[in-house]
Motif scaffolding. Structure first.
Motif, PDB file in Angstrom:
ATOM      1  N   ARG A 186       0.783  -1.351   0.126  1.00  0.00           N
ATOM      2  CA  ARG A 186      -0.098  -0.007   0.105  1.00  0.00           C
ATOM      3  C   ARG A 186       0.902   1.243   0.167  1.00  0.00           C
ATOM      4  O   ARG A 186       0.547   2.218  -0.807  1.00  0.00           O
ATOM      5  N   GLU A 187       1.925   1.403   0.949  1.00  0.00           N
ATOM      6  CA  GLU A 187       2.727   2.421   0.921  1.00  0.00           C
ATOM      7  C   GLU A 187       3.488   2.656  -0.194  1.00  0.00           C
ATOM      8  O   GLU A 187       3.431   3.809  -0.766  1.00  0.00           O
ATOM      9  N   ALA A 188       3.979   1.555  -0.820  1.00  0.00           N
ATOM     10  CA  ALA A 188       4.790   1.557  -1.927  1.00  0.00           C
ATOM     11  C   ALA A 188       3.813   2.227  -3.211  1.00  0.00           C
ATOM     12  O   ALA A 188       4.511   2.920  -3.776  1.00  0.00           O
ATOM     13  N   LEU A 189       2.567   1.429  -3.245  1.00  0.00           N
ATOM     14  CA  LEU A 189       1.746   1.999  -4.069  1.00  0.00           C
ATOM     15  C   LEU A 189       1.505   3.551  -4.286  1.00  0.00           C
ATOM     16  O   LEU A 189       1.574   4.343  -5.282  1.00  0.00           O
ATOM     17  N   ILE A 190       1.216   4.001  -2.858  1.00  0.00           N
ATOM     18  CA  ILE A 190       0.835   5.375  -2.976  1.00  0.00           C
ATOM     19  C   ILE A 190       2.187   6.177  -3.278  1.00  0.00           C
ATOM     20  O   ILE A 190       1.931   7.181  -3.659  1.00  0.00           O
ATOM     21  N   THR A 191       3.140   5.876  -2.974  1.00  0.00           N
ATOM     22  CA  THR A 191       4.456   6.291  -3.143  1.00  0.00           C
ATOM     23  C   THR A 191       4.842   6.493  -4.739  1.00  0.00           C
ATOM     24  O   THR A 191       5.193   7.698  -4.978  1.00  0.00           O
ATOM     25  N   GLU A 192       4.591   5.480  -5.159  1.00  0.00           N
ATOM     26  CA  GLU A 192       4.807   5.250  -6.681  1.00  0.00           C
ATOM     27  C   GLU A 192       3.951   6.139  -7.499  1.00  0.00           C
ATOM     28  O   GLU A 192       4.009   7.006  -8.457  1.00  0.00           O
ATOM     29  N   LEU A 193       2.620   6.150  -7.215  1.00  0.00           N
ATOM     30  CA  LEU A 193       1.387   7.038  -7.755  1.00  0.00           C
ATOM     31  C   LEU A 193       1.695   8.356  -7.383  1.00  0.00           C
ATOM     32  O   LEU A 193       1.699   9.401  -8.606  1.00  0.00           O
ATOM     33  N   ARG A 194       2.182   8.698  -6.189  1.00  0.00           N
ATOM     34  CA  ARG A 194       2.573  10.083  -6.178  1.00  0.00           C
ATOM     35  C   ARG A 194       3.571  10.668  -6.956  1.00  0.00           C
ATOM     36  O   ARG A 194       3.645  11.691  -7.603  1.00  0.00           O
ATOM     37  N   ALA A 195       4.667  10.043  -6.927  1.00  0.00           N
ATOM     38  CA  ALA A 195       5.708  10.286  -7.958  1.00  0.00           C
ATOM     39  C   ALA A 195       5.344  10.373  -9.481  1.00  0.00           C
ATOM     40  O   ALA A 195       5.876  11.296  -9.988  1.00  0.00           O
ATOM     41  N   GLN A 196       4.588   9.295  -9.984  1.00  0.00           N
ATOM     42  CA  GLN A 196       4.250   9.642 -11.237  1.00  0.00           C
ATOM     43  C   GLN A 196       3.592  10.915 -11.378  1.00  0.00           C
ATOM     44  O   GLN A 196       3.770  11.466 -12.496  1.00  0.00           O
ATOM     45  N   ARG A 197       2.532  11.315 -10.673  1.00  0.00           N
ATOM     46  CA  ARG A 197       1.667  12.624 -10.621  1.00  0.00           C
ATOM     47  C   ARG A 197       2.596  13.888 -10.693  1.00  0.00           C
ATOM     48  O   ARG A 197       2.709  14.890 -11.444  1.00  0.00           O
ATOM     49  N   GLU A 198       3.742  13.671  -9.881  1.00  0.00           N
ATOM     50  CA  GLU A 198       4.629  14.801  -9.700  1.00  0.00           C
ATOM     51  C   GLU A 198       5.241  14.958 -10.769  1.00  0.00           C
ATOM     52  O   GLU A 198       5.797  15.950 -11.366  1.00  0.00           O
ATOM     53  N   GLN A 199       6.021  13.861 -11.257  1.00  0.00           N
ATOM     54  CA  GLN A 199       6.719  13.711 -12.611  1.00  0.00           C
ATOM     55  C   GLN A 199       5.838  14.491 -13.764  1.00  0.00           C
ATOM     56  O   GLN A 199       6.325  15.200 -14.477  1.00  0.00           O
TER      57      GLN A 199
END
Length: 224
Positions: A186-199
């Motif tokens: 869950r935390e990894a998913l949220i981190t990855e989704l956040r990084a994708q949107r920031e990029q």
């Protein structure tokens, strides 16, 4: 906590027009993060028409800006008109989605046989006669009915389905099934989704695309 009048349409607009994280959008709209993922991936039954919460006076642009600047920030909704609450009785379903009901019913019957016909009727907005016909496979269109997740079809929400499953399991004296799709990731998913949107936000602002190797996607995480 107050929620937008049209949470799915609002979530669709926020996904398309802001750099808010999926977790922020899910909490603001009162939806499951998987529902936000489905909206972003266009895997929902139909493409939703976005609803601007700023124009609807449900949140200010300043609040959205704060959320985009700080992924940990939780948007505060403006006090709007009293929300329309569900009353007792079958759920109203738009005409465009009514043909999906048998598929949603079949999915519940197959995956959660402990849920009563009465509970399914309230959850999906259908009749017990239809449910019984699908159960005993006497439905006139049974050959074309394919079990599909009613949440994905837009017939109910993940929270309402989870609540119905938990209530039925308790009444039957069995342990309610646990959604393990995000367990451990869950935390990894949220981190990855956040990084994708920031990029994506950086690219749109003209800072240029990243030259580093592509990061794992949410789809990759789900396949673990």
């Amino acid at each position: 906590m107050a929620q937008p009048l049209m949470p799915h349409a609002t979530a669709s607009w926020l996904v398309d027009n802001t750099a808010l994280s999926f977790e922020q959008i899910a909490e603001f709209c009162g939806l499951h993060i998987l529902e936000i993922q489905a909206i972003a991936d266009d895997t929902a039954a139909t493409k939703l028409t976005g609803r601007d919460p700023v124009r609807a006076h449900e949140v200010t642009q300043d609040e959205i800006d704060k959320g985009q600047a700080d992924p940990e920030y939780r948007l505060v909704m403006l006090k709007g008109p009293e929300q329309v609450r569900r009353t007792k009785g079958p759920r109203y379903t738009p005409v465009s989605k009514r043909s999906d009901k048998p598929d949603g019913i079949a999915w519940i019957i197959r995956n959660h046989p402990e849920i009563s016909d009465g509970a399914i009727s309230l959850l999906i907005g259908t009749t017990r006669t239809t449910i019984a016909a699908i159960r005993d496979r006497s439905h006139w269109n049974i050959a074309n009915i394919t079990p599909k997740d009613p949440v994905t079809l837009g017939l109910t929400t993940q929270r309402e389905l989870d609540a119905a499953v938990a209530k039925a399991a308790k009444a039957a004296g069995i342990e309610a099934p646990v959604d393990t799709r995000l367990e451990g990731d869950r935390e990894a998913l949220i981190t990855e989704l956040r990084a994708q949107r920031e990029q994506a936000a950086r690219v749109e602002s003209g800072e240029g695309a990243s030259t580093t190797p592509a990061e794992p996607t949410a789809e990759t995480l789900f396949r673990r």
